[in-house]
Design an enzyme around this catalytic site. Structure first.
Site, PDB file in Angstrom:
ATOM      1  N   ARG A   1      -5.560  24.733  16.722  1.00  0.00           N
ATOM      2  CA  ARG A   1      -5.685  25.564  15.513  1.00  0.00           C
ATOM      3  C   ARG A   1      -5.061  24.881  14.307  1.00  0.00           C
ATOM      4  NH1 ARG A   1      -2.595  30.328  18.555  1.00  0.00           N
ATOM      5  NH2 ARG A   1      -3.573  29.192  20.258  1.00  0.00           N
TER       6      ARG A   1
ATOM      7  N   LYS B   1       2.845  20.249  28.760  1.00  0.00           N
ATOM      8  CA  LYS B   1       2.072  20.953  29.788  1.00  0.00           C
ATOM      9  C   LYS B   1       2.580  20.548  31.171  1.00  0.00           C
ATOM     10  CE  LYS B   1      -2.395  21.325  27.394  1.00  0.00           C
ATOM     11  NZ  LYS B   1      -2.474  22.789  27.386  1.00  0.00           N
TER      12      LYS B   1
HETATM   13  N1  BES Z   1      -6.421  22.506  24.815  1.00  0.00           N
HETATM   14  C1  BES Z   1      -5.719  23.677  25.186  1.00  0.00           C
HETATM   15  C2  BES Z   1      -6.631  24.784  25.714  1.00  0.00           C
HETATM   16  C3  BES Z   1      -7.346  24.482  27.005  1.00  0.00           C
HETATM   17  C4  BES Z   1      -6.787  24.818  28.213  1.00  0.00           C
HETATM   18  C5  BES Z   1      -8.587  23.891  26.980  1.00  0.00           C
HETATM   19  C6  BES Z   1      -7.451  24.552  29.390  1.00  0.00           C
HETATM   20  C7  BES Z   1      -9.251  23.628  28.159  1.00  0.00           C
HETATM   21  C8  BES Z   1      -8.699  23.950  29.366  1.00  0.00           C
HETATM   22  C9  BES Z   1      -4.961  24.217  23.978  1.00  0.00           C
HETATM   23  O1  BES Z   1      -4.525  23.264  23.088  1.00  0.00           O
HETATM   24  C10 BES Z   1      -3.759  24.923  24.500  1.00  0.00           C
HETATM   25  O2  BES Z   1      -2.931  24.278  25.042  1.00  0.00           O
HETATM   26  N2  BES Z   1      -3.716  26.219  24.298  1.00  0.00           N
HETATM   27  C11 BES Z   1      -2.636  27.009  24.764  1.00  0.00           C
HETATM   28  C12 BES Z   1      -2.258  27.954  23.664  1.00  0.00           C
HETATM   29  C13 BES Z   1      -0.925  28.646  23.873  1.00  0.00           C
HETATM   30  C14 BES Z   1       0.185  27.633  23.788  1.00  0.00           C
HETATM   31  C15 BES Z   1      -0.762  29.704  22.819  1.00  0.00           C
HETATM   32  C16 BES Z   1      -3.087  27.754  26.012  1.00  0.00           C
HETATM   33  O3  BES Z   1      -4.263  28.135  26.095  1.00  0.00           O
HETATM   34  O4  BES Z   1      -2.287  27.933  26.909  1.00  0.00           O
HETATM   35 MN    MN Z   2      -2.661  22.451  23.599  1.00  0.00          MN
END
Ligand code: BES
Ligand code: MN
Ligand code: ZN
Length: 495
Positions: free
Chosen positions: A347, A273
């Site tokens: 997931r 990230k």
């Molecule tokens: N934990 C994150 C989602 C999230 C983002 C929760 C901001 C709370 C605040 C999750 O694991 C994630 O990174 N999801 C990605 C999915 C994508 C890679 C398909 C996302 O939402 O960008």
């Molecule tokens: Mn994630």
């Protein structure tokens, strides 16, 4: 803060709050106070244009003729429109106001605060609940506590319905304790709350009669949980699967099941990230925290239900041993998954946790909670959690419980057209879809690990953490979901 209920009386010391409905002329205690203060109450109401509108108030300092430090008149709005949420907000706002004023003890009088929808006892209990929720603090890592407002010591509620109020509050207090556990878990920093520490805190529920089992990596390997284990593979912290069981229902009655995403920290893994805001990813275990807080609440109030909580607790780190994009893992269900993005890890954790829960417990339903996608906030903001389900009745029950507890859910569509976005060239599926409908394709992924059980998925990325401040919550971790699911159980699955 001690919250208590008593008959209506004007105390001698501390602050007094008088909750009044819109347009009501002072009677009862208000009339007494007005007389004792030589008419100051009515004068103040008039001078401040106070009519009792919801959210309005007038304050009198050191009123003549009394030894009280202050009297606050608090508007409750129209008598016919009183709600549980409105009462909670009054309790919460009063705590904040009295703490700002450095009061240590307040007595709140509710005289004639009831209508056809909410009894006097319930109204008083909800004021107490709001006060309790607002009193939450998470300042254990502040070495200088002196700046913090002195906490209120005593919050007493005067009502003609003290006995039923005390009883109703007894239950609400246990729900608040569950929410506080959830808030604490979400607020804790990720160097303190890593998977084995989380499991240890869940284990503490055994003192309430919850049976807690913890599976480590070796046990999960034996079960074939390659999907969950792949996520934790780059972390030096051991992944955990925690199973909590509360058997308050009839022996042999199928349980209801709650499954939580517990990513103690989500760096994104090799699909790292960006740095801005990454610290928020300590809250990526919000689903698991909610399940744990819910189990606490159900056990503490001795709910007449058999309930299981299953949480997959891991840390998603980049490392020489971390999972790569392109890897193919085999889940406990036997289905294979091509990893496209290691940041779509929640997931992967839930896939094995859901499959395990259905196989072992054959529950009446399974509800999973997860801070699963950023996309859910694009769709719904922070007001509603996303709801996805294979069952209309369970969805309706969740929506109704959400309205009642002011933890709202909004159902989004699912279907084969979305499902095909996660077909993979190399494996049975891939862990991300295309650019669009990101929260939905995530839900479709989860559904592939549910065989024939009623299931609902709550995407709580917008509601579990970094919550907007409200009358009853100023904590970063909101504790969202505990009240909602407790209500669902209480209204439909107990007894
Ligand atoms: N934990 C994150 C989602 C999230 C983002 C929760 C901001 C709370 C605040 C999750 O694991 C994630 O990174 N999801 C990605 C999915 C994508 C890679 C398909 C996302 O939402 O960008
Ligand atoms: Mn994630
Ligand atoms: Zn995540």
């Amino acid at each position: 803060m001690k919250i208590s209920f008593a008959d209506i009386s004007i105390g001698k010391t501390g602050a007094l709050a008088l909750v009044v409905t819109e347009g009501a002329t002072p009677t009862g205690v208000a009339a007494d106070l007005d007389r004792k203060t030589g008419g100051a109450i009515k004068r103040a109401m008039k001078a401040a244009n106070f009519t009792g509108k919801a959210g309005s108030s007038v304050e009198l300092i050191a009123p003549h003729g009394l030894t009280l430090s202050r009297i606050v008149l608090v508007g409750a709005g129209k008598s016919g429109e009183l709600t549980a949420t409105g009462m909670e907000n009054i309790g919460g706002e009063l705590v904040a106001r009295m703490e700002r004023a450095k009061e240590t003890s307040v007595s709140t009088i509710l005289d004639g605060i009831a209508n056809g929808k909410i009894t006097a006892g319930e109204a008083a209990a909800r004021v107490g609940f709001g006060a309790k929720l607002r009193s939450y603090r998470f300042d254990k890592y502040k070495s200088k506590k002196k700046d913090a407002a002195a906490p209120l010591k005593s919050f007493s509620i005067g009502t003609k319905a003290a006995t039923p109020a005390r009883k109703a509050y007894g239950t609400l207090e246990k729900i608040a304790d569950g929410m506080f556990l959830t808030r604490d878990l979400v607020n804790e920093p990720p160097n303190v709350l890593y998977p084995t520490e989380f499991a240890k805190r869940a284990r503490a529920l055994s003192k309430l009669g919850v049976k807690v089992e913890v599976l480590g990596e070796a046990a999960m390997e034996k079960l074939g949980m390659g999907s969950l284990l792949g996520v934790g593979q780059g972390s030096v912290r051991e992944s955990q699967l925690v199973i909590m069981r509360w058997n308050g229902g009839k022996a042999g009655d199928k349980p209801v099941a709650f499954v939580g995403k517990g990513v103690c920290f989500d760096t994104g893994g090799i699909s790292l990230k960006p740095p801005a805001g990454m610290e928020d990813m300590k809250g990526d275990m919000g689903g698991a925290a909610c399940v744990t807080g819910l189990m606490h609440a159900l056990a503490a109030r001795k709910a007449k239900v058999n309930a299981v909580g299953v949480i997959g607790v891991v840390e998603n780190m980049p490392d020489g041993n971390a999972q790569r994009p392109g890897d193919i893992v085999t889940s406990m269900s036997g289905q294979t998954i091509e990893i496209i993005n290691t940041d779509a890890e929640g997931r992967l954790v839930l896939a094995d946790a859901l499959y395990y829960t259905e196989k072992r417990f054959q529950p009446k339903f399974m509800i999973d909670l997860a801070t699963l996608t950023g996309a859910i906030m694009i769709a719904l903001g922070k007001e509603y959690a996303g709801l996805f389900s294979n069952d209309n009745k369970l969805s309706a029950q969740l929506a109704e419980a959400g309205e009642a507890e002011n933890e709202k859910v909004w159902r989004l569509p699912m279907g084969p057209a979305y499902d095909k976005a996660i077909n993979s060239q190399f494996a049975d599926m891939k862990n991300t879809g295309d650019r669009y409908g990101g929260s939905i394709t995530a839900a479709q992924f989860l559904l592939r690990f549910v065989k024939d059980t009623k299931w609902a998925h709550l995407d709580i990325a917008g509601t579990a953490m970094a919550s907007p401040k409200s009358s009853i919550n100023t904590s970063w971790g909101s504790g969202w979901g505990v009240r909602l699911l407790n209500r669902l159980v209480a209204d439909h699955y107990e007894g």
